[in-house]
Design an enzyme around this catalytic site. Structure first.
Site, PDB file in Angstrom:
ATOM      1  N   LYS A  15      13.248 -18.493 -11.254  1.00 47.39           N
ATOM      2  CA  LYS A  15      12.655 -17.978 -10.066  1.00 47.39           C
ATOM      3  C   LYS A  15      12.654 -18.560  -9.228  1.00 47.39           C
ATOM      4  O   LYS A  15      12.822 -18.282  -8.163  1.00 47.39           O
ATOM      5  CB  LYS A  15      10.860 -18.234 -10.184  1.00 47.39           C
ATOM      6  CG  LYS A  15       9.862 -17.329 -11.879  1.00 47.39           C
ATOM      7  CD  LYS A  15       9.021 -17.924 -11.725  1.00 47.39           C
ATOM      8  CE  LYS A  15       8.062 -18.965 -11.613  1.00 47.39           C
ATOM      9  NZ  LYS A  15       8.267 -20.062 -13.131  1.00 47.39           N
ATOM     10  N   ARG A  90      -0.547 -17.176 -10.234  1.00 53.36           N
ATOM     11  CA  ARG A  90      -0.418 -17.380 -11.287  1.00 53.36           C
ATOM     12  C   ARG A  90      -1.497 -17.072 -11.972  1.00 53.36           C
ATOM     13  O   ARG A  90      -1.116 -16.893 -13.796  1.00 53.36           O
ATOM     14  CB  ARG A  90       0.735 -18.055 -11.491  1.00 53.36           C
ATOM     15  CG  ARG A  90      -0.042 -19.349 -11.300  1.00 53.36           C
ATOM     16  CD  ARG A  90       0.977 -20.652 -11.444  1.00 53.36           C
ATOM     17  NE  ARG A  90       2.387 -21.088 -11.808  1.00 53.36           N
ATOM     18  CZ  ARG A  90       2.730 -21.630 -11.863  1.00 53.36           C
ATOM     19  NH1 ARG A  90       3.882 -21.852 -10.680  1.00 53.36           N
ATOM     20  NH2 ARG A  90       3.751 -22.126 -12.355  1.00 53.36           N
ATOM     21  N   ARG A 123      17.198 -29.915 -17.490  1.00 58.91           N
ATOM     22  CA  ARG A 123      16.784 -30.481 -15.960  1.00 58.91           C
ATOM     23  C   ARG A 123      15.787 -32.449 -15.825  1.00 58.91           C
ATOM     24  O   ARG A 123      16.450 -33.005 -14.268  1.00 58.91           O
ATOM     25  CB  ARG A 123      15.494 -30.167 -15.282  1.00 58.91           C
ATOM     26  CG  ARG A 123      14.738 -30.467 -13.874  1.00 58.91           C
ATOM     27  CD  ARG A 123      14.780 -28.817 -13.017  1.00 58.91           C
ATOM     28  NE  ARG A 123      13.402 -28.058 -13.584  1.00 58.91           N
ATOM     29  CZ  ARG A 123      12.801 -27.512 -13.156  1.00 58.91           C
ATOM     30  NH1 ARG A 123      12.929 -26.647 -12.565  1.00 58.91           N
ATOM     31  NH2 ARG A 123      11.864 -27.578 -13.883  1.00 58.91           N
ATOM     32  N   ARG A 129      12.044 -34.265 -13.124  1.00 59.22           N
ATOM     33  CA  ARG A 129      10.753 -34.098 -12.694  1.00 59.22           C
ATOM     34  C   ARG A 129       9.548 -34.099 -13.799  1.00 59.22           C
ATOM     35  O   ARG A 129       9.949 -34.306 -15.082  1.00 59.22           O
ATOM     36  CB  ARG A 129      11.287 -32.542 -12.198  1.00 59.22           C
ATOM     37  CG  ARG A 129      10.034 -31.697 -11.544  1.00 59.22           C
ATOM     38  CD  ARG A 129      10.407 -30.355 -11.058  1.00 59.22           C
ATOM     39  NE  ARG A 129       8.932 -29.294 -11.623  1.00 59.22           N
ATOM     40  CZ  ARG A 129       9.177 -28.215 -11.507  1.00 59.22           C
ATOM     41  NH1 ARG A 129       9.945 -27.920 -11.308  1.00 59.22           N
ATOM     42  NH2 ARG A 129       8.095 -27.746 -12.044  1.00 59.22           N
ATOM     43  N   ARG A 140       3.022 -25.452 -20.902  1.00 56.33           N
ATOM     44  CA  ARG A 140       3.356 -24.912 -19.663  1.00 56.33           C
ATOM     45  C   ARG A 140       3.092 -23.295 -19.929  1.00 56.33           C
ATOM     46  O   ARG A 140       3.201 -22.370 -19.251  1.00 56.33           O
ATOM     47  CB  ARG A 140       4.488 -25.145 -18.422  1.00 56.33           C
ATOM     48  CG  ARG A 140       3.638 -26.749 -17.808  1.00 56.33           C
ATOM     49  CD  ARG A 140       4.887 -27.278 -16.990  1.00 56.33           C
ATOM     50  NE  ARG A 140       5.904 -26.741 -16.413  1.00 56.33           N
ATOM     51  CZ  ARG A 140       7.385 -27.444 -16.094  1.00 56.33           C
ATOM     52  NH1 ARG A 140       7.774 -28.018 -16.261  1.00 56.33           N
ATOM     53  NH2 ARG A 140       8.359 -25.811 -15.384  1.00 56.33           N
TER      54      ARG A 140
HETATM   55  P1  AP5 Z   1      14.016 -22.942 -11.817  1.00 61.12           P
HETATM   56  O1  AP5 Z   1      15.089 -21.544 -10.589  1.00 61.12           O
HETATM   57  O2  AP5 Z   1      13.216 -23.917 -11.435  1.00 61.12           O
HETATM   58  O3  AP5 Z   1      13.110 -21.997 -12.438  1.00 61.12           O
HETATM   59  P2  AP5 Z   1      11.150 -21.626 -12.412  1.00 61.12           P
HETATM   60  O4  AP5 Z   1      11.189 -20.492 -13.302  1.00 61.12           O
HETATM   61  O5  AP5 Z   1      11.218 -21.628 -11.037  1.00 61.12           O
HETATM   62  O6  AP5 Z   1      11.094 -22.885 -13.011  1.00 61.12           O
HETATM   63  P3  AP5 Z   1       9.907 -24.314 -12.592  1.00 61.12           P
HETATM   64  O7  AP5 Z   1       9.604 -25.178 -13.663  1.00 61.12           O
HETATM   65  O8  AP5 Z   1       9.757 -24.757 -11.307  1.00 61.12           O
HETATM   66  O9  AP5 Z   1       9.028 -23.094 -12.950  1.00 61.12           O
HETATM   67  P4  AP5 Z   1       7.121 -23.346 -13.046  1.00 61.12           P
HETATM   68  O10 AP5 Z   1       6.736 -22.554 -13.019  1.00 61.12           O
HETATM   69  O11 AP5 Z   1       7.191 -24.478 -13.845  1.00 61.12           O
HETATM   70  O12 AP5 Z   1       6.893 -24.632 -11.711  1.00 61.12           O
HETATM   71  P5  AP5 Z   1       6.101 -23.990 -10.568  1.00 61.12           P
HETATM   72  O13 AP5 Z   1       7.475 -25.215  -9.703  1.00 61.12           O
HETATM   73  O14 AP5 Z   1       6.158 -23.071 -10.480  1.00 61.12           O
HETATM   74  O15 AP5 Z   1      15.011 -22.987 -12.976  1.00 61.12           O
HETATM   75  C1  AP5 Z   1      14.823 -24.128 -14.027  1.00 61.12           C
HETATM   76  C2  AP5 Z   1      16.124 -25.140 -14.818  1.00 61.12           C
HETATM   77  O16 AP5 Z   1      16.936 -23.694 -15.226  1.00 61.12           O
HETATM   78  C3  AP5 Z   1      17.260 -25.819 -13.461  1.00 61.12           C
HETATM   79  O17 AP5 Z   1      17.050 -26.266 -13.711  1.00 61.12           O
HETATM   80  C4  AP5 Z   1      18.058 -24.319 -12.630  1.00 61.12           C
HETATM   81  O18 AP5 Z   1      19.064 -24.664 -12.377  1.00 61.12           O
HETATM   82  C5  AP5 Z   1      18.043 -23.643 -14.333  1.00 61.12           C
HETATM   83  N1  AP5 Z   1      18.528 -22.214 -14.415  1.00 61.12           N
HETATM   84  C6  AP5 Z   1      18.342 -21.253 -13.187  1.00 61.12           C
HETATM   85  N2  AP5 Z   1      18.824 -20.286 -13.840  1.00 61.12           N
HETATM   86  C7  AP5 Z   1      19.413 -20.644 -14.592  1.00 61.12           C
HETATM   87  C8  AP5 Z   1      20.281 -19.690 -15.493  1.00 61.12           C
HETATM   88  N3  AP5 Z   1      20.365 -18.078 -15.326  1.00 61.12           N
HETATM   89  N4  AP5 Z   1      21.032 -20.054 -16.681  1.00 61.12           N
HETATM   90  C9  AP5 Z   1      20.513 -21.437 -16.732  1.00 61.12           C
HETATM   91  N5  AP5 Z   1      20.111 -21.930 -16.037  1.00 61.12           N
HETATM   92  C10 AP5 Z   1      19.686 -22.091 -15.166  1.00 61.12           C
HETATM   93  O19 AP5 Z   1       4.373 -24.915 -10.196  1.00 61.12           O
HETATM   94  C11 AP5 Z   1       4.594 -26.360 -11.613  1.00 61.12           C
HETATM   95  C12 AP5 Z   1       3.261 -26.592 -11.164  1.00 61.12           C
HETATM   96  O20 AP5 Z   1       2.436 -26.542 -10.032  1.00 61.12           O
HETATM   97  C13 AP5 Z   1       2.652 -25.906 -11.957  1.00 61.12           C
HETATM   98  O21 AP5 Z   1       2.789 -26.330 -13.123  1.00 61.12           O
HETATM   99  C14 AP5 Z   1       1.492 -26.099 -11.521  1.00 61.12           C
HETATM  100  O22 AP5 Z   1       0.542 -27.216 -12.021  1.00 61.12           O
HETATM  101  C15 AP5 Z   1       0.942 -26.443 -10.254  1.00 61.12           C
HETATM  102  N6  AP5 Z   1       0.988 -24.785  -9.569  1.00 61.12           N
HETATM  103  C16 AP5 Z   1       2.030 -24.022  -8.325  1.00 61.12           C
HETATM  104  N7  AP5 Z   1       2.016 -22.455  -7.996  1.00 61.12           N
HETATM  105  C17 AP5 Z   1       0.138 -22.537  -8.928  1.00 61.12           C
HETATM  106  C18 AP5 Z   1      -0.808 -21.655  -8.946  1.00 61.12           C
HETATM  107  N8  AP5 Z   1       0.130 -20.766  -8.053  1.00 61.12           N
HETATM  108  N9  AP5 Z   1      -1.521 -21.953  -9.040  1.00 61.12           N
HETATM  109  C19 AP5 Z   1      -1.678 -23.352 -10.103  1.00 61.12           C
HETATM  110  N10 AP5 Z   1      -1.506 -24.129 -10.282  1.00 61.12           N
HETATM  111  C20 AP5 Z   1       0.142 -23.623  -9.475  1.00 61.12           C
END
Ligand code: AP5
Length: 183
Positions: A15, A90, A123, A129, A140
């Protein structure tokens, strides 16, 4: 193409990667709640202090707090011409709190669990992270299924959801997202 967009999908689906590219291409701000919360933790702000433990455990920050953070962000001038949401909403209460008509389209990026675990453990080695340990990544994924996956049906019922295969090169997935948003 509408300009108020949401990327939905499990942790590690890509994402954030796609949102950065799409927001640049479309000239709209990328609003990532994960990035905002990590910045707050890194800055040692009161918000960061409230959310660090929850994030490190792979749980969700409370709806009330997240809704406040996002309402504040979307009230800023640069969001007036559109935005690309990544990580919010979410939960169903978060989706309901987004004002009626606050989204034009939702793209679901689909990736299977083992691909997610592989990506996020890689990662962890590269970026360190704190929520990218295998145990927390699996938690997660559970939280995603329990609390976020219901949004798929929620947006499907509203005719707003496009599904994209998240496996493949970043450029291939980007091309699929662009096609999905144009369709
Ligand atoms: P990346 O692009 O970072 O993927 P992502 O889907 O954004 O994954 P995240 O781990 O950042 O998402 P998340 O939803 O768990 O965490 P968030 O930060 O929102 O890619 C991931 C990896 O894959 C990278 O190394 C990238 O290079 C690689 N990659 C990308 N595309 C690829 C491809 N095509 N092929 C191969 N590799 C690839 O949230 C974190 C925490 O914050 C949550 O757990 C929660 O505690 C809190 N939080 C955030 N938002 C909320 C909310 N709305 N409500 C409550 N808690 C929240």
């Amino acid at each position: 193409m509408g300009r108020r967009l949401l990327l939905l999908g499990p942790p590690g689906a890509g994402k954030g990667t796609q949102a950065k590219l799409l927001s640049t291409a479309l000239g709209i701000p990328h609003v990532s709640t994960g990035d905002m919360l990590r910045a707050a933790v890194a800055a040692g702000s009161p918000l960061g202090g409230r959310v660090k433990q929850v994030m490190d455990a792979g749980e969700l920050v409370s709806d009330d707090l997240m809704i406040e953070v996002v309402e504040d962000r979307l009230s800023q001038d640069d969001a007036g011409c559109g935005y690309l949401l990544d990580g919010f909403p979410r939960t169903l209460p978060q989706a309901e709190a987004l004002e009626n008509g606050a989204l034009d389209a939702v793209v679901l990026i689909e990736v299977d669990d083992e691909e997610v675990v592989g990506r996020l453990l890689r990662r962890a080695e590269e970026e360190g992270r704190t929520d990218d340990t295998e145990e927390v990544v699996r938690r997660r994924l559970e939280v995603y299924r329990e609390q976020t996956q219901p949004l798929v049906a929620y947006y499907q019922q509203r005719g707003m959801l496009a599904e994209v295969d998240g496996i493949g090169s970043v450029d291939d997935v980007l091309a699929r997202c662009v096609r999905a948003l144009a369709g």
